[in-house]
Structures are given as structure tokens and as C-alpha cells.
Motif scaffolding. Structure first.
Motif, mmCIF file in Angstrom:
data_model
loop_
_atom_site.group_PDB
_atom_site.id
_atom_site.type_symbol
_atom_site.label_atom_id
_atom_site.label_comp_id
_atom_site.label_asym_id
_atom_site.label_seq_id
_atom_site.Cartn_x
_atom_site.Cartn_y
_atom_site.Cartn_z
ATOM 1 N N LYS B 52 0.887 -1.279 0.041
ATOM 2 C CA LYS B 52 0.033 -0.143 0.103
ATOM 3 C C LYS B 52 1.001 1.144 -0.187
ATOM 4 O O LYS B 52 0.652 2.108 -0.862
ATOM 5 N N LYS B 53 2.055 1.270 0.816
ATOM 6 C CA LYS B 53 2.650 2.347 0.899
ATOM 7 C C LYS B 53 3.404 2.565 -0.564
ATOM 8 O O LYS B 53 3.732 3.863 -0.778
ATOM 9 N N ALA B 54 3.860 1.459 -1.193
ATOM 10 C CA ALA B 54 4.816 1.822 -2.305
ATOM 11 C C ALA B 54 3.774 2.362 -3.367
ATOM 12 O O ALA B 54 4.086 2.986 -4.116
ATOM 13 N N GLU B 55 2.442 1.866 -3.463
ATOM 14 C CA GLU B 55 1.660 2.265 -4.342
ATOM 15 C C GLU B 55 1.281 3.885 -4.130
ATOM 16 O O GLU B 55 1.279 4.402 -5.040
ATOM 17 N N GLU B 56 1.185 4.226 -3.085
ATOM 18 C CA GLU B 56 0.847 5.464 -2.423
ATOM 19 C C GLU B 56 2.185 6.397 -2.969
ATOM 20 O O GLU B 56 2.039 7.504 -3.414
ATOM 21 N N LYS B 57 3.512 5.961 -2.781
ATOM 22 C CA LYS B 57 4.469 6.668 -3.259
ATOM 23 C C LYS B 57 4.558 6.757 -4.970
ATOM 24 O O LYS B 57 5.088 7.849 -5.303
ATOM 25 N N ALA B 58 4.187 5.805 -5.504
ATOM 26 C CA ALA B 58 4.342 5.709 -6.950
ATOM 27 C C ALA B 58 3.036 6.555 -7.519
ATOM 28 O O ALA B 58 3.404 7.432 -8.279
ATOM 29 N N GLN B 59 1.963 6.844 -6.846
ATOM 30 C CA GLN B 59 1.097 7.747 -7.137
ATOM 31 C C GLN B 59 1.596 9.187 -6.788
ATOM 32 O O GLN B 59 1.134 9.972 -7.592
ATOM 33 N N ASP B 60 2.192 9.526 -5.811
ATOM 34 C CA ASP B 60 2.936 10.689 -5.674
ATOM 35 C C ASP B 60 3.796 10.984 -6.695
ATOM 36 O O ASP B 60 3.825 12.085 -7.310
ATOM 37 N N TYR B 74 -3.030 8.376 -15.401
ATOM 38 C CA TYR B 74 -2.228 7.424 -14.813
ATOM 39 C C TYR B 74 -3.095 6.399 -14.271
ATOM 40 O O TYR B 74 -3.962 6.499 -13.515
ATOM 41 N N ARG B 75 -2.656 5.157 -14.219
ATOM 42 C CA ARG B 75 -3.098 4.036 -13.344
ATOM 43 C C ARG B 75 -1.939 3.221 -12.963
ATOM 44 O O ARG B 75 -1.152 2.729 -13.582
ATOM 45 N N ILE B 76 -2.171 2.699 -11.800
ATOM 46 C CA ILE B 76 -1.139 1.788 -11.192
ATOM 47 C C ILE B 76 -1.666 0.463 -11.334
ATOM 48 O O ILE B 76 -2.743 0.072 -10.914
ATOM 49 N N ILE B 77 -0.900 -0.341 -11.754
ATOM 50 C CA ILE B 77 -1.522 -1.738 -11.915
ATOM 51 C C ILE B 77 -0.457 -2.895 -11.297
ATOM 52 O O ILE B 77 -0.246 -4.056 -11.543
ATOM 53 N N GLY B 78 -0.267 -2.438 -10.072
ATOM 54 C CA GLY B 78 0.466 -3.361 -9.002
ATOM 55 C C GLY B 78 1.845 -3.960 -9.564
ATOM 56 O O GLY B 78 2.628 -2.838 -10.254
ATOM 57 N N SER B 79 2.257 -4.966 -9.397
ATOM 58 C CA SER B 79 3.584 -5.541 -10.194
ATOM 59 C C SER B 79 3.516 -6.268 -11.294
ATOM 60 O O SER B 79 2.417 -6.474 -11.776
#
Lengths: 79, 79
Positions: B52-60, B74-79
Motif C-alpha cells: 500500500k505504501k509503495a503504491e501511494e509513493k508511486a501515485q505521488d 495514470y493508473r497503477i497496476i500493481g507489480s
């Protein structure tokens, strides 16, 4: 049917673009980033209702145009 | 932890790069392609074990550098 394709540089190929982004992020205070690699993304709208056929067609496009298989890998991630 | 991010042009924004690829594919005989839109792909390796933290950072990172939110999504698609 929409098919999404991701084209990335192979693991052993240098990615100067990703390195620049990495440096920029470091400069902005994102110190926990270990590596960034950049790639291309294609969203292909194919006039084909059968998913398997559409994916086969997308694969064909990757081999012939979208990816340079000498230095790049591609993967199809459905829609 | 590896996080993947896809940055695409918003629906209403013209995508000349995608159009060129579309034309090239047509010229090669891929007549069933209706539209192609091109985007960017980032694979970010973050020194963070909590997803969750990693995704938040990526979002930032997306908001601050990777995506131009005026014309891009943008969209974050996990790993």
C-alpha cells in the motif's frame, strides 16, 4: 475489442530514459526508488469479437512493428 | 517491491503518435484495427515492503513528475 500491449526493454539492455527519470525523482526527494525502467504502452482497438483471435492479431503486430525483438520484450495484458 | 504504472493521454486529447502507428499497421495489411493509442509504461522498483505504501509513493511520483495531469491519466497496476 480492446487489447493492451506493453513493450519493455530486455533486462540486459541499458535504459537511459529510465535512468534520467530515476535521477529526477531522486532530486525531488524520492530516495527509496531503486530503479526505474521505462517502456511503451499500446491500446489497440481491434474489430474482432473473439478474444483469442484479437490477441493473436496483437501478437502479430508486436512481432512485425510494435516491438524490436532484438532488444525488447512485449506482453499482452488483455483489455 | 516493483510497481507498474501506465500513463495514457486522456480520451479527448489527440494522439498523433498512435495515429502514425495505426497508419503503419494499415499499410502492412492489418485492416481490422480501429484505433491505436500509445502511452508510457514505468516499472518502478521501490525499497518498500508494504504494498500500500509503495503504491501511494508511486501515485505521488505520477502526480509530481511522471504524468502531466492536464492531458494525461495514470493508473497503477500493481507489480
Amino acid at each position: 475489442m480492446k487489447i493492451s500491449v506493453i513493450v519493455t526493454l530486455k533486462k540486459d539492455v541499458l535504459d537511459p530514459q529510465g535512468k534520467v527519470v530515476h535521477q529526477a525523482l531522486k532530486g525531488m526527494g524520492f530516495n527509496t526508488v531503486k530503479e526505474i525502467r521505462q517502456g511503451k504502452y499500446f491500446e489497440i482497438d481491434i474489430d474482432e469479437s473473439d478474444k483469442k483471435k484479437a490477441e493473436e492479431k496483437a501478437q502479430d503486430m508486436c512481432k512485425k512493428l510494435l516491438a524490436n525483438l532484438v532488444i525488447e520484450d512485449y506482453r499482452i495484458i488483455g483489455s
